[in-house]
Motif scaffolding. Structure first.
Motif, PDB file in Angstrom:
ATOM      1  N   HIS A  59      -5.202   6.972  -2.449  1.00 13.66           N
ATOM      2  CA  HIS A  59      -4.488   5.541  -1.999  1.00 13.66           C
ATOM      3  C   HIS A  59      -4.101   4.730  -3.046  1.00 13.66           C
ATOM      4  O   HIS A  59      -4.926   4.739  -3.875  1.00 13.66           O
ATOM      5  N   ASN A 110       0.841  -1.152   0.026  1.00 14.52           N
ATOM      6  CA  ASN A 110      -0.131  -0.126  -0.066  1.00 14.52           C
ATOM      7  C   ASN A 110       0.871   1.390   0.138  1.00 14.52           C
ATOM      8  O   ASN A 110       2.003   1.225   0.518  1.00 14.52           O
ATOM      9  N   CYS A 111       0.229   2.348  -0.625  1.00 12.09           N
ATOM     10  CA  CYS A 111       0.743   3.723  -0.553  1.00 12.09           C
ATOM     11  C   CYS A 111       0.013   4.716  -0.572  1.00 12.09           C
ATOM     12  O   CYS A 111      -1.057   4.550  -1.139  1.00 12.09           O
ATOM     13  N   SER A 139      -2.504   0.847  -4.288  1.00 15.47           N
ATOM     14  CA  SER A 139      -1.778  -0.422  -3.938  1.00 15.47           C
ATOM     15  C   SER A 139      -1.378  -1.120  -5.123  1.00 15.47           C
ATOM     16  O   SER A 139      -1.821  -0.928  -6.157  1.00 15.47           O
TER      17      SER A 139
END
Lengths: 113, 115
Positions: free
Chosen positions: A72, A22-23, A74
């Motif tokens: 977000h 995730n980021c 991913s």
């Protein structure tokens, strides 16, 4: 080998399992996102990219998901292999006309045989 | 495949020396970039260039300069090396097609130690 980050979050998975990295990004004006893989002693290697007008893109064994509402990103890796062990970075480009990328701090993926 | 080649994998220099790091790309890319990578700090942009003889400062340009005399070559110069410039230096290039939405492609880095 060289360590690219002393305090990176680490994701440990079993070989054959799926991995999700995730980021979170901060700039709502960012219009382009990239995932990179960096193995020890090497430069970052391009994996997959996605533009902000998409929410999903698939490659070979990899899928990137983009949720602009919560900023977000991913990266999903299917059937993770030992060769997938590396540090993974997300990067964002802050809008049309910009060329520079801003990189996340990275996540270390360890694949257990 | 894009090839970005950095002239040295490892380099050891002394404080005060003038240091040149060279980078060549073979894909006729408009954009070239220099980053440094340090544990815990990630990749930080030093300078980039979007055309021959053009340059723009990145986030940490102090103590560095760059040169782009030919499209395929981008040089990073440490005018007077200091120990806090010991780091991994990464060069990258990208195309300007698709409104700049093209990935940057990286070399394998130069590990520079300043003694």
């Amino acid at each position: 080998g060289e360590s690219v980050g002393l305090h990176l979050p680490t994701l440990s998975v079993q070989e054959g399992d799926n991995s999700i990295i995730n980021c979170a990004y901060s700039n709502s004006a960012s219009d382009y996102f990239i995932w990179y893989k960096q193995e020890s002693g090497k430069g970052p290697q391009f994996i997959i990219d996605i533009r902000s007008n998409m929410d999903k893109r698939q490659g070979q064994r990899v899928t990137v998901l983009l949720n602009k509402t919560v900023k977000h990103l991913s990266l999903q890796i299917a059937a993770t292999q030992p060769g997938d062990s590396a540090v993974y970075f997300c990067a964002e480009k802050a809008g049309t006309g910009r060329r520079a990328l801003t990189f996340g701090s990275g996540t270390r993926l360890q694949v257990q045989p | 495949d894009v090839k970005v080649t950095q002239s040295s994998r490892y380099l050891v220099k002394r404080t005060g020396e003038k240091v040149f790091l060279e980078c060549v790309q073979d894909m006729d890319h408009e954009n070239m970039f220099w980053y440094r990578q340090d544990p815990g700090l990630g990749l930080r942009l030093i300078y980039f260039s979007y055309d021959v003889k053009m340059k723009e400062k990145g986030d940490i340009p102090e103590g560095y300069s760059v040169s782009r005399e030919k499209k395929e070559r981008f040089s990073l110069i440490l005018e007077s090396a200091s120990t806090n410039q010991t780091s991994m230096y990464l060069c990258a290039s990208s195309s300007d097609k698709r409104w700049g939405n093209q990935p940057q492609h990286f070399g394998d880095g130069t590990r520079l130690s300043i003694l």
